[in-house]
Motif scaffolding. Sequence first.
Motif, PDB file in Angstrom:
ATOM      1  N   ALA A  31     -11.036   4.962  -1.871  1.00 61.61           N
ATOM      2  CA  ALA A  31     -12.336   4.559  -1.326  1.00 61.61           C
ATOM      3  C   ALA A  31     -12.680   5.443  -0.127  1.00 61.61           C
ATOM      4  O   ALA A  31     -13.822   5.870   0.040  1.00 61.61           O
ATOM      5  CB  ALA A  31     -12.312   3.091  -0.919  1.00 61.61           C
ATOM      6  N   MET A  32     -11.664   5.773   0.684  1.00 65.16           N
ATOM      7  CA  MET A  32     -11.912   6.619   1.848  1.00 65.16           C
ATOM      8  C   MET A  32     -12.351   8.020   1.425  1.00 65.16           C
ATOM      9  O   MET A  32     -13.245   8.608   2.031  1.00 65.16           O
ATOM     10  CB  MET A  32     -10.661   6.678   2.731  1.00 65.16           C
ATOM     11  CG  MET A  32     -10.479   5.385   3.532  1.00 65.16           C
ATOM     12  SD  MET A  32      -8.830   5.129   4.209  1.00 65.16           S
ATOM     13  CE  MET A  32      -8.666   6.480   5.288  1.00 65.16           C
ATOM     14  N   ARG A  33     -11.748   8.545   0.375  1.00 67.29           N
ATOM     15  CA  ARG A  33     -12.172   9.869  -0.101  1.00 67.29           C
ATOM     16  C   ARG A  33     -13.616   9.828  -0.581  1.00 67.29           C
ATOM     17  O   ARG A  33     -14.391  10.751  -0.338  1.00 67.29           O
ATOM     18  CB  ARG A  33     -11.264  10.337  -1.243  1.00 67.29           C
ATOM     19  CG  ARG A  33      -9.968  10.952  -0.740  1.00 67.29           C
ATOM     20  CD  ARG A  33      -8.934  11.041  -1.841  1.00 67.29           C
ATOM     21  NE  ARG A  33      -9.312  11.918  -2.931  1.00 67.29           N
ATOM     22  CZ  ARG A  33      -8.892  11.759  -4.193  1.00 67.29           C
ATOM     23  NH1 ARG A  33      -8.106  10.747  -4.518  1.00 67.29           N
ATOM     24  NH2 ARG A  33      -9.249  12.611  -5.108  1.00 67.29           N
ATOM     25  N   CYS A  34     -13.983   8.735  -1.271  1.00 67.23           N
ATOM     26  CA  CYS A  34     -15.370   8.605  -1.727  1.00 67.23           C
ATOM     27  C   CYS A  34     -16.332   8.600  -0.547  1.00 67.23           C
ATOM     28  O   CYS A  34     -17.342   9.296  -0.558  1.00 67.23           O
ATOM     29  CB  CYS A  34     -15.567   7.306  -2.501  1.00 67.23           C
ATOM     30  SG  CYS A  34     -14.842   7.340  -4.124  1.00 67.23           S
ATOM     31  N   VAL A  35     -16.007   7.791   0.467  1.00 66.60           N
ATOM     32  CA  VAL A  35     -16.904   7.693   1.614  1.00 66.60           C
ATOM     33  C   VAL A  35     -17.055   9.062   2.273  1.00 66.60           C
ATOM     34  O   VAL A  35     -18.147   9.454   2.684  1.00 66.60           O
ATOM     35  CB  VAL A  35     -16.390   6.646   2.630  1.00 66.60           C
ATOM     36  CG1 VAL A  35     -17.248   6.646   3.881  1.00 66.60           C
ATOM     37  CG2 VAL A  35     -16.390   5.268   1.996  1.00 66.60           C
ATOM     38  N   SER A  36     -15.953   9.826   2.328  1.00 71.74           N
ATOM     39  CA  SER A  36     -16.055  11.125   2.987  1.00 71.74           C
ATOM     40  C   SER A  36     -16.888  12.103   2.150  1.00 71.74           C
ATOM     41  O   SER A  36     -17.508  12.994   2.694  1.00 71.74           O
ATOM     42  CB  SER A  36     -14.663  11.694   3.280  1.00 71.74           C
ATOM     43  OG  SER A  36     -14.124  12.288   2.127  1.00 71.74           O
ATOM     44  N   LEU A  77       0.573  10.169   3.823  1.00 76.61           N
ATOM     45  CA  LEU A  77      -0.898  10.182   3.817  1.00 76.61           C
ATOM     46  C   LEU A  77      -1.443  10.728   2.506  1.00 76.61           C
ATOM     47  O   LEU A  77      -2.449  10.240   1.989  1.00 76.61           O
ATOM     48  CB  LEU A  77      -1.428  11.046   4.960  1.00 76.61           C
ATOM     49  CG  LEU A  77      -1.838  10.338   6.234  1.00 76.61           C
ATOM     50  CD1 LEU A  77      -2.530  11.321   7.165  1.00 76.61           C
ATOM     51  CD2 LEU A  77      -2.754   9.162   5.948  1.00 76.61           C
ATOM     52  N   THR A  78      -0.764  11.744   1.977  1.00 74.85           N
ATOM     53  CA  THR A  78      -1.209  12.306   0.700  1.00 74.85           C
ATOM     54  C   THR A  78      -1.101  11.253  -0.396  1.00 74.85           C
ATOM     55  O   THR A  78      -2.019  11.075  -1.202  1.00 74.85           O
ATOM     56  CB  THR A  78      -0.362  13.544   0.338  1.00 74.85           C
ATOM     57  OG1 THR A  78      -0.394  14.431   1.449  1.00 74.85           O
ATOM     58  CG2 THR A  78      -0.907  14.246  -0.878  1.00 74.85           C
ATOM     59  N   LEU A  79       0.021  10.525  -0.399  1.00 75.19           N
ATOM     60  CA  LEU A  79       0.183   9.455  -1.390  1.00 75.19           C
ATOM     61  C   LEU A  79      -0.880   8.383  -1.182  1.00 75.19           C
ATOM     62  O   LEU A  79      -1.487   7.895  -2.134  1.00 75.19           O
ATOM     63  CB  LEU A  79       1.579   8.836  -1.282  1.00 75.19           C
ATOM     64  CG  LEU A  79       2.726   9.707  -1.792  1.00 75.19           C
ATOM     65  CD1 LEU A  79       4.061   9.015  -1.552  1.00 75.19           C
ATOM     66  CD2 LEU A  79       2.547  10.009  -3.285  1.00 75.19           C
ATOM     67  N   ARG A 126      -3.345   7.726  -4.206  1.00 75.57           N
ATOM     68  CA  ARG A 126      -2.874   6.656  -5.092  1.00 75.57           C
ATOM     69  C   ARG A 126      -3.467   5.288  -4.812  1.00 75.57           C
ATOM     70  O   ARG A 126      -3.641   4.502  -5.725  1.00 75.57           O
ATOM     71  CB  ARG A 126      -1.335   6.526  -4.981  1.00 75.57           C
ATOM     72  CG  ARG A 126      -0.569   7.753  -5.371  1.00 75.57           C
ATOM     73  CD  ARG A 126      -0.506   7.896  -6.884  1.00 75.57           C
ATOM     74  NE  ARG A 126      -0.047   9.229  -7.261  1.00 75.57           N
ATOM     75  CZ  ARG A 126       1.217   9.608  -7.269  1.00 75.57           C
ATOM     76  NH1 ARG A 126       2.174   8.765  -6.943  1.00 75.57           N
ATOM     77  NH2 ARG A 126       1.532  10.842  -7.601  1.00 75.57           N
ATOM     78  N   THR A 127      -3.733   4.978  -3.557  1.00 72.61           N
ATOM     79  CA  THR A 127      -4.112   3.589  -3.278  1.00 72.61           C
ATOM     80  C   THR A 127      -5.625   3.398  -3.413  1.00 72.61           C
ATOM     81  O   THR A 127      -6.405   4.347  -3.306  1.00 72.61           O
ATOM     82  CB  THR A 127      -3.699   3.163  -1.859  1.00 72.61           C
ATOM     83  OG1 THR A 127      -4.469   3.929  -0.926  1.00 72.61           O
ATOM     84  CG2 THR A 127      -2.224   3.421  -1.614  1.00 72.61           C
ATOM     85  N   ARG A 128      -5.996   2.149  -3.616  1.00 74.77           N
ATOM     86  CA  ARG A 128      -7.397   1.785  -3.762  1.00 74.77           C
ATOM     87  C   ARG A 128      -8.164   2.126  -2.482  1.00 74.77           C
ATOM     88  O   ARG A 128      -9.243   2.724  -2.516  1.00 74.77           O
ATOM     89  CB  ARG A 128      -7.432   0.281  -4.031  1.00 74.77           C
ATOM     90  CG  ARG A 128      -8.725  -0.278  -4.488  1.00 74.77           C
ATOM     91  CD  ARG A 128      -8.498  -1.753  -4.831  1.00 74.77           C
ATOM     92  NE  ARG A 128      -9.503  -2.594  -4.223  1.00 74.77           N
ATOM     93  CZ  ARG A 128     -10.649  -2.887  -4.814  1.00 74.77           C
ATOM     94  NH1 ARG A 128     -10.931  -2.414  -5.994  1.00 74.77           N
ATOM     95  NH2 ARG A 128     -11.535  -3.654  -4.202  1.00 74.77           N
ATOM     96  N   MET A 129      -7.586   1.743  -1.343  1.00 82.45           N
ATOM     97  CA  MET A 129      -8.251   2.012  -0.069  1.00 82.45           C
ATOM     98  C   MET A 129      -8.339   3.513   0.190  1.00 82.45           C
ATOM     99  O   MET A 129      -9.365   4.024   0.637  1.00 82.45           O
ATOM    100  CB  MET A 129      -7.498   1.295   1.065  1.00 82.45           C
ATOM    101  CG  MET A 129      -8.019   1.539   2.465  1.00 82.45           C
ATOM    102  SD  MET A 129      -9.807   1.306   2.733  1.00 82.45           S
ATOM    103  CE  MET A 129      -9.942  -0.454   2.867  1.00 82.45           C
ATOM    104  N   ARG A 180     -12.361  11.756 -14.298  1.00 82.46           N
ATOM    105  CA  ARG A 180     -11.656  10.494 -14.457  1.00 82.46           C
ATOM    106  C   ARG A 180     -11.669   9.673 -13.170  1.00 82.46           C
ATOM    107  O   ARG A 180     -11.925   8.462 -13.192  1.00 82.46           O
ATOM    108  CB  ARG A 180     -10.212  10.774 -14.886  1.00 82.46           C
ATOM    109  CG  ARG A 180      -9.499   9.527 -15.345  1.00 82.46           C
ATOM    110  CD  ARG A 180      -7.999   9.762 -15.440  1.00 82.46           C
ATOM    111  NE  ARG A 180      -7.355   8.499 -15.728  1.00 82.46           N
ATOM    112  CZ  ARG A 180      -7.050   8.090 -16.951  1.00 82.46           C
ATOM    113  NH1 ARG A 180      -7.302   8.860 -17.987  1.00 82.46           N
ATOM    114  NH2 ARG A 180      -6.496   6.911 -17.126  1.00 82.46           N
ATOM    115  N   GLU A 181     -11.405  10.345 -12.048  1.00 79.56           N
ATOM    116  CA  GLU A 181     -11.406   9.620 -10.772  1.00 79.56           C
ATOM    117  C   GLU A 181     -12.789   9.048 -10.461  1.00 79.56           C
ATOM    118  O   GLU A 181     -12.916   7.914  -9.966  1.00 79.56           O
ATOM    119  CB  GLU A 181     -10.976  10.551  -9.626  1.00 79.56           C
ATOM    120  CG  GLU A 181      -9.494  10.847  -9.591  1.00 79.56           C
ATOM    121  CD  GLU A 181      -9.142  11.853  -8.502  1.00 79.56           C
ATOM    122  OE1 GLU A 181      -8.174  11.605  -7.774  1.00 79.56           O
ATOM    123  OE2 GLU A 181      -9.822  12.884  -8.368  1.00 79.56           O
TER     124      GLU A 181
END
Lengths: 235, 292
Positions: free
Chosen positions: B167-172, B155-157, B161-164, A96-97
């Motif tokens: 996005a940071m998790r994706c980049v990593s 930081l966990t939230l 939860r946030t868009r940014m 989903r993510e």
Amino acid sequence: MSLLSVQDIHVYYGAIHAIKGISLEVEEKEIVTLIGANGAGKSTTLNTIAGLHRPKSGTVTFAGEVLTGQPASRIVPRGLSMCPEGRRVFPHMTVRENLEMGGYVRPSSEIQSSLEEMYTRFPRLKEREKQVAGTLSGGEQQMLAMARALMSRPRLLMLDEPSMGLAPILVEQIFSIIQELHNSGVTILLVEQNAQMALSVADRAYVLETGNISLSGRAEDLLHDEKVQKAYLGS
Amino acid sequence: MIFLDNLINGLSLGSIYAIIALGYTMVYGIAKMLNFAHGDVIMVGGYMAFCGLQYWGVPTVLSLVIAMAVCTVLGVTIEGLAYRPLRQAPGLAVLITAIGMSYLLQNLALMIWGANPKSFPTTFINGSSIRLGSLNISSATVYTILANVIIMVLLTLFTSRTRMGKAMRCVSQDRGAAQLMGINVNRTITVTFAIGSALAAIAGVLLCSSYPILQPTTGSMPGIKAFTAAVFGGIGSIPGAMLGGVLLGVIEIFGKAYISTELGDAIVFAVLIVVLLVRPTGLLGKAVREKV
Ligand SMILES: Nc1ncnc2c1ncn2[C@@H]1O[C@H](COP(=O)(O)OP(=O)(O)OP(=O)(O)O)[C@@H](O)[C@H]1O
Ligand SMILES: [Mg+2]
């Protein structure tokens, strides 16, 4: 005027001249395929159109706008989306993510309806909604990667070897999905090793040989072309 | 009771390491580089808060905010001027630039504030203590542990939860694929440096509140220890940095108390080596996928 028009692009990796002046067009509602041997430059061409590489010269025009040199973050919102070679799903995120990230450039209020749409088209993904993408099978990852690319509602979808490494039954399935997408109005630029399958779904095709386009024409004609049959269709 | 005392001190020191380690680990996870100047940003944060309290007569909380603001701008500037031009360069070039940046910051601090250690003023953070039975806990300890917990939760939230944050998790996880989602990678890196540097300022103020001596090299040893903590916990992992930092602090204090004061730091690194032998990715690190 074509939806996508690539004019004489040259791409280098350091000193390696990978793309030596390629031009191609994709019309609205077409499926166009780009076939060629390993290392011919197919992925480099798609990556350049998607904004991951900058061509040294030449232009990429999409829907009337010149995109050359723009980063991918400016290109995706214009309706050009790519499903990369090797799937590249986000391994530690859930199905989903992953899909939600595919809709990154769209307003969050529109994400839910697109999610539903993807789950209808790919029921398998609905079942796996909460599973971490890195643990999906190869076929499931490919479906996820395609669905993720569709989440941005692209006008043009580029697929880089969607059938790579899949069992024949899954290859069939992927190609029937491509066909369905096409019927629902998505324009597709398809890169494939499986030239037989690619040529049978495509309207037109380009054959790439070490950074140059050596042949192009109607897919049907290439399917019966002697040179193509010898080189890419194994007959 | 001495045991409990040590444990609490270890948790406090470990919380400081953890807050610093978050900066290392986030920058490593997203920009794939080791920012060795991170420890010196802590020192700058300490000096800014010191100036606020000592010279400008600013209240404690406002001094902290000033320190955070200056460090955020500093971190983002360092990234933009020194690291961004090297985005496509080999890792070694970036590493050497970071080490050079570390010395540059230390020397600038030497020019501005001199070599003489400054004594960090007493504030509400370290001004009192709490008695719990026979335990005497400094308020700095309480604030430090509390800050650590709050930062971890926020930081966990943020990342989940946030868009940014997403996005940071994706980049990593996959920078190229993140770009294909339309994510502006440079912007996520800027935000990462901003967050890491603001946290460094908080760590600087907490560090100076517990160990109130401030000099241009104040940030280096905690910086190296926190980097160790990040590797210990699994570099790139936010909970890993938290766990690694806290464990490292506890091990250090216990090592100093029960084994040898002189060898305290050596024990810390010995534990790190053992952990890496058993788990090369660190305690909570995820194995990097082989690229096909
Ligand atoms: N990052 C890189 N650095 C240097 N050379 C590269 C890089 N990526 C690709 N190349 C080279 O560019 C040429 C084209 O590669 P590309 O990946 O575009 O081929 P392809 O047609 O997609 O091949 P395949 O079918 O194997 O995926 C190859 O010679 C390859 O070695
Ligand atoms: Mg390829």
